[in-house]
Motif scaffolding. Structure first.
Motif, PDB file in Angstrom:
ATOM      1  N   GLU A   1      -3.874  54.921  15.633  1.00 29.23           N
ATOM      2  CA  GLU A   1      -4.235  55.725  14.555  1.00 29.23           C
ATOM      3  C   GLU A   1      -5.667  56.003  14.411  1.00 29.23           C
ATOM      4  O   GLU A   1      -6.156  57.159  14.315  1.00 29.23           O
TER       5      GLU A   1
ATOM      6  N   LYS B   1      -1.535  51.261  13.746  1.00 28.83           N
ATOM      7  CA  LYS B   1      -3.181  51.653  12.813  1.00 28.83           C
ATOM      8  C   LYS B   1      -3.554  51.627  13.947  1.00 28.83           C
ATOM      9  O   LYS B   1      -4.903  52.706  13.970  1.00 28.83           O
TER      10      LYS B   1
ATOM     11  N   THR C   1      -8.101  59.133  15.577  1.00 27.13           N
ATOM     12  CA  THR C   1      -8.199  60.521  14.236  1.00 27.13           C
ATOM     13  C   THR C   1      -9.394  59.765  13.670  1.00 27.13           C
ATOM     14  O   THR C   1     -10.368  60.242  13.072  1.00 27.13           O
TER      15      THR C   1
ATOM     16  N   CYS D   1      -8.861  55.374   8.585  1.00 25.43           N
ATOM     17  CA  CYS D   1      -6.891  54.635   9.072  1.00 25.43           C
ATOM     18  C   CYS D   1      -6.452  54.707   7.221  1.00 25.43           C
ATOM     19  O   CYS D   1      -7.146  54.557   6.330  1.00 25.43           O
TER      20      CYS D   1
END
Length: 589
Positions: A83, A80, A87, A90
């Motif tokens: 991520e 997580k 990005t 989440c």
């Protein structure tokens, strides 16, 4: 407002470790509101803390797949975090947000607002913030929502007012943990000496900011080190010898750098409340002395001081311990010659009082609790599991109590310290205790506490408590006013009327060392002292770790000026047992 936003035009927001930590805490909070188990919730909080305190570069750590090397971060959490870093979003967090009512995290800070009630308010009135809720209450709209009513509306308004009056304060326990990390970091990075000061050193129940005094020859280097503490998110102010920062937790931290010549004066100035220090400065001025964080001046020359005690001695006063430096009459008492040398200390305590086991809601067995108490040097321990009415806490009925007694007898064969059979008995609505007199009189100790019907009005609660305190059995008034620091206000009662009843009865007052309770607060303990009431300093332990709560109870007692002879569990075993035995002494004919 969320820090996590969808990427636009293919761009990806870069989140730093603090933003990702906040996202992890939000996941934990949402899971808690959903009713997930406490260990899962805590895992996200631990992961956030690990990120905030990491010294390595986050991007490199993610790229090299080294996140799981951080304590508290496993594979799932590492995925997580990666991520979020790569990005800016989440998926799991977004799913959780979608499942919960809008504004749930903000609204859940108002006492009594469950997720279900927040959902009802959102559906009926489209309420998504505390401001909207307050306006709806004032307009009388909340009372019309099914399941609420006028009384609930009034309670919500009162809760909002309490919320608005709150300060950005944290629990003493949490502030200590942060402060100790700062000190360890400074020492690991070349700082000669560092100590906590301010309200932390005075052991106040809640802390507004963390004060640290540092001993260093190179002030600029020491301040640079402080600024590099991993949890620092913002430098707010810096001078030649001090700095103030904001930490990831939201709390501020201040550092003052002192030299060897100014160390004790600086530590003293940064410890006492403003009122205490101003009082000393006024006294010093009358004596022709200048008092400052740089030292004591007399006739233009600095007076050498080798301890804080020297400062008080120059002013003609006995030493005032940090816990008493609150401007509540301690200077006046010192001027009259009162000594504070005999305040209670942790070394004075001979027994652990108010301990729970797996027989009710404790997390460790009787044997585990007893073994740890013996390891800590105690002479006795009281096993005081909950009574039957505390069904939510696995309260002991008569049969279960007999089994507990059998286990106590078994464990007693393995240890030298004495295990006392007791109970934390609920004080029922009419003031009676939650066992028959026959059972109570067979026990070694009774702690009497309120766990239910805390919203009784002041008259009812006062009558309830007075009735209990007047009962024939000796009892200890447990976590007296039912408060949870920063979470639940003390319940309403006329405290001094209850203390009057205790002073005339067979009873004592508990000073509860649970850092989430710290009940009673010092102002009421001082009122109890005025009446000659005795105390018990308890750990309210539900695990072996909680036995270390004793230090919090000790410092609460010191803040009230309590001496060793006023505390029952400083007594040797036989004397303690004689004092707290519930059964009334046989009358002499």
């Amino acid at each position: 407002m969320s820090l996590l936003v969808a990427s636009e035009a293919g761009s990806c927001p870069v989140l730093d470790k603090f933003e990702i930590a906040r996202a992890l805490r939000e996941i934990g909070q949402l899971l808690e509101l959903k009713g997930e188990n406490a260990f899962k919730v805590k895992a996200y909080d631990n992961g956030a803390e690990a990120l905030e305190n990491m010294a390595d570069d986050l991007g490199q750590t993610v790229e090299e797949r080294r996140l799981t090397n951080l304590r508290g971060i496993g594979e799932a959490l590492a995925a997580k975090i990666s991520e979020l870093y790569q990005t800016g979003r989440c998926e799991f967090l977004e799913e959780l947000r979608a499942q919960m009512p809008p504004g749930v995290l903000e609204l859940s800070q108002i006492p009594g607002l469950s997720t279900k009630k927040i959902q009802a308010l959102q559906s009926a009135l489209n309420i998504t913030s505390i401001g909207e809720l307050q306006m709806a209450c004032k307009a009388g709209l909340v009372a019309g929502v099914p399941g609420f009513g006028k009384k609930t509306e009034e309670k919500i308004l009162a809760g909002i007012q309490t919320y608005e009056r709150r300060e950005d304060r944290v629990l003493l326990l949490d502030a200590q943990a942060i402060g100790e990390k700062i000190i360890a970091y400074l020492k690991e990075n070349g700082v000669e000496k560092a100590e906590l000061a301010g309200s932390l050193r005075r052991w106040q129940e809640t802390i507004g900011d963390i004060n640290v005094v540092v001993l260093a020859d190179d002030a600029q280097a020491a301040l640079d080190t402080f600024e590099n503490f991993p949890a620092v998110t913002k430098l707010e102010e810096r001078t030649a010898d001090s700095a103030r920062v904001r930490l990831a937790s939201g709390i501020r931290a201040d550092v003052l750098v002192a030299s060897k010549a100014t160390w004790f004066a600086a530590l003293h100035q940064r410890t006492g409340s403003a009122g205490h220090y101003d009082g000393l400065k006024a006294l010093a001025k009358g004596l022709g002395i200048q008092l400052s964080e740089h030292g004591i001046g007399r006739q233009g020359k600095l007076v050498g001081i080798n301890s804080e005690n020297d400062i008080y001695e120059v002013l003609g006063l006995p030493y005032v311990p940090p816990e008493l430096r609150e401007d509540i009459g301690e200077i006046e008492k010192a001027l009259k010659g009162e000594s504070f040398d005999d305040l209670i200390s942790i070394e004075d305590v001979q027994g652990m009082v108010h301990c729970h086991s797996t027989f009710s809601d404790g997390r460790n067995s009787v044997e585990e609790m007893v073994m740890e108490a013996e390891r800590l040097g105690m002479k006795y321990i009281t096993m005081t599991d909950h009574s039957p009415s505390a069904h939510y806490a696995g309260g002991l009925d008569d049969n279960k109590m007999q089994k507990q007694w059998q286990e106590i007898a078994r464990v007693q064969q393995k240890v030298k310290l004495k295990i006392l059979r007791g109970t934390e008995s609920d004080i029922l609505e009419d003031g009676s205790l939650d066992y028959s007199d026959k059972i109570l009189n067979e026990l070694d100790i009774v702690i009497a506490s309120v766990h239910s019907r805390m919203k009784m009005d002041e008259d009812e609660m006062t009558k309830r408590l007075v009735a209990c305190m007047k009962k024939e059995q000796f009892k200890i008034w447990g976590h007296a006013l039912g408060r949870l620091v920063l979470k639940r206000e003390p319940f309403k009662c006329r405290v001094e009327e209850v203390l009057d009843a205790i002073a005339e009865s067979r009873a004592a007052v508990e000073i509860n060392g649970d850092p989430y309770r710290l009940d009673m607060e010092p102002k009421w303990l001082r009122k109890a002292r005025e009446r000659g009431i005795k105390f018990v300093i308890s750990v309210d332990a539900h695990s072996v770790q909680d036995l270390h709560n004793l230090r919090f109870g000790i410092h609460m007692a010191r803040r009230a000026g309590i001496r060793k002879e006023e505390v029952l569990n400083t007594l040797p075993l036989e004397e303690f047992m004689a004092k707290v035995k519930p059964a009334a002494p046989a009358s002499v004919s």
